[in-house]
Design an enzyme around this catalytic site. Sequence first.
Site, PDB file in Angstrom:
ATOM      1  CD  GLU A  50      -2.568   1.260   2.700  1.00 42.51           C
ATOM      2  OE1 GLU A  50      -2.995   0.164   3.137  1.00 42.51           O
ATOM      3  OE2 GLU A  50      -2.800   2.352   3.263  1.00 42.51           O
TER       4      GLU A  50
ATOM      5  CD  GLU B 174      -3.238   7.396   5.420  1.00 44.92           C
ATOM      6  OE1 GLU B 174      -4.226   6.870   5.921  1.00 44.92           O
ATOM      7  OE2 GLU B 174      -2.074   7.113   5.736  1.00 44.92           O
TER       8      GLU B 174
END
Lengths: 283, 469
Positions: free
Chosen positions: A160, A165
């Site tokens: 990932e 974020e």
Amino acid sequence: MNKTIKIKKMNKIVVFMSFLLVALLVTSSCATDDNQTVATFTELVWQDEFDTEGTVNPENWTHEIGTGTNGWGNNELEYYTDRSENATVQNGLLVISAKNEEFNGSSYTSARIITKGKFEQTHGRFEARIKLPSGQGIWPAFWLLGDDSNGSEVWPQIGEIDIMENVGDEPTKIFGTVHGPGYSGGESIGKPYELQNDRFDTGFHVFGIEWGQNYINYYVDDVLYNQITPDDVTGEWVFNDGPFYIILNVAVGGSYPGSPNASTVFPQNMLVDYVRVYKNSNN
Amino acid sequence: MKNLKFIYTKNTLFLALIFIVTVSCERDLSDEVEFATLGNTAEVFTDSPIGLGSDFYFPFLGSKLTAWTVDDNEGYESQSSMRIDVPNANDPEGNYAGAIFRVDGAGRDLTGYDALTFWAKASQGVNIGELGFGQDFLENKYQVTIQNTSFGTNWTKYIIPIPDPSKLFDERGMFWYSAGTQETGGFGYAFWIDDLKFEKLGTIGIPRPKIYEGGDVNSQGFLDTSGVVETPSVTFNLPSGVDQTVTAASSYFDWTSSEPSIVAVRDFGEFEMISIGTSVITASLAGEQATGSLSVEVLGEFNFAPTPTQDPADVISIFSDAYTNVPVDFYNGFWEPYQTTLSADFVIGGDNILSYTDFNFVGNQFANPTVDATNISNLHVDMFIPNELPSLFDFLISVVDFGADGVDGGGDDTRQQIFVTASDVEAGTWISFDFPITLANRDHLGLIIYENINFATLSNFYLDNIYFY
């Protein structure tokens, strides 16, 4: 009145031009770090400019719907829908809206769109220009997941790459992170980047990675703020094989940001101007 | 817009003055000269007051004048700071601390900043009542206030966002504070402020303006009268992710009336009711629509009570704009716990009107001194009942003489009761009563009581021209 304003404008231009000059000098005097791999991903291979009004282009994106398992593995509180209330294209922008409403047993709705099976790639430059939402409990992200080969591989083995974020109660900070076997969840490898004299929910910023054999460079706007290589991770490097797909979403609540509170304003919108993917023109 | 123009005109005059002074020097102005705009000094206090001139500190009325000093033994990363000693509540020199810091001279151009910031600490944990800027004791046109700000005992940075910096091109009100001892049991404390300055942080979120607390409020008014909107507020998300709400003068906002021919909005949030109908007032701040609205229903012309015609020499007036009133203790004593009556008194065209709402009973007391009415024979009262007459109307007016002791009670009080029934009144018009005073003792009158009797349901009425003659 006009006179005063004109003079002010001239001042601004002068200041701006001198600023450019300074910036130019600084840039040209900046030597490349010996350990840094310089990438030239210049060939545009995939893009969504979000220029067609209405629904999200189904040729590029699939909606993930519902609450996943355990709130998408993070105890998230939202229910993802494919309704236009949660994702739409308006005025040249993708708008993902997190709302506070009762829906199928959840108290919040939002959207999560993926390019799985429609566009996947190993290595390249992935970037998006985004204006973030904000507020306690809001968790927007622009990220990549490795293809699971129809379920034969599982996270975190698939890898990932979180290009961006953010937790909405830290409006000046984003995180760039990788997850893989032996370094996932709380042990993931990454770095925050904090804006100086600006914040992510008042304007658009470019979030991107330059990703090649054995490295991932992270940047925001024109600032390269981190490089992650196999030496940095505490397990197998899973980013040299298997294609990855793109995910855009706004989560609400969950283990990472915590729950929204009374100060959280809804709806919260993530505005995406474009997503572009380049590959190395030498390949 | 009107105001902007006006202020720019002042600036032009100021510039012209510089021009004249300069021309009188030996050198000529070159063609490339740029006229100076106002200074944009950011600092208000660092180790000492910065650029404030000599006469900049103006304490509030009733506050302790010596509360503010420069402390040369305390400072945030320095040796000096401003120290404010909030006095004990029983300090004869003033029971709180509060003042404005106003530039002694030309205002500053603060349009390039987005917040007033400072470092502060206190001698004990305490909430400071009010802090802000934009108060200049002139128009206070761009006043900003944060309330109940928590100060701890170690230095902490505080941020007061500017609602719309583009408005502050000529501001003299650099800082103001007001602090009392409501939370500390009446005992004083000290707090320190340092590095007080305007900053361009860039890290303050988009303003979220609100009027009427974000609610949709209804109101009524009369033709050719005016009103003022409530002071609005703006919430900003700070770089810490925490919200900070400021109250901001209405001049920061652009106000809109949905029906400008019914209600016209002026500067400072004043509005005029210019024709019959309903209009909704909304506002925006720097292009951001404020939540909340005020609906104004313009009812028609206000019907004034008849102007009294008695010779002032023969009148003892309790409440009238036509005469000089005797000293009155109160027009609504609010006797707890049984009284429900509230006051919503108003002024129209300079005429004061008593308005009672949620009425059950209410008193006008004038006992300091009491009134000697030996030589008068009548009580005059004008009464107006808005809307409709209630289904049950039975109204009692009592005129009370406090007796020789001059105080309410004491066993020597006497009273005259005047009964008013439904057939004596009419809604929607002024009724003028002239009651003969029949009290035997009338040299210590101190009180008039109005009350609903026999379960009457009168809720709201106006009174004007209450006098003896």
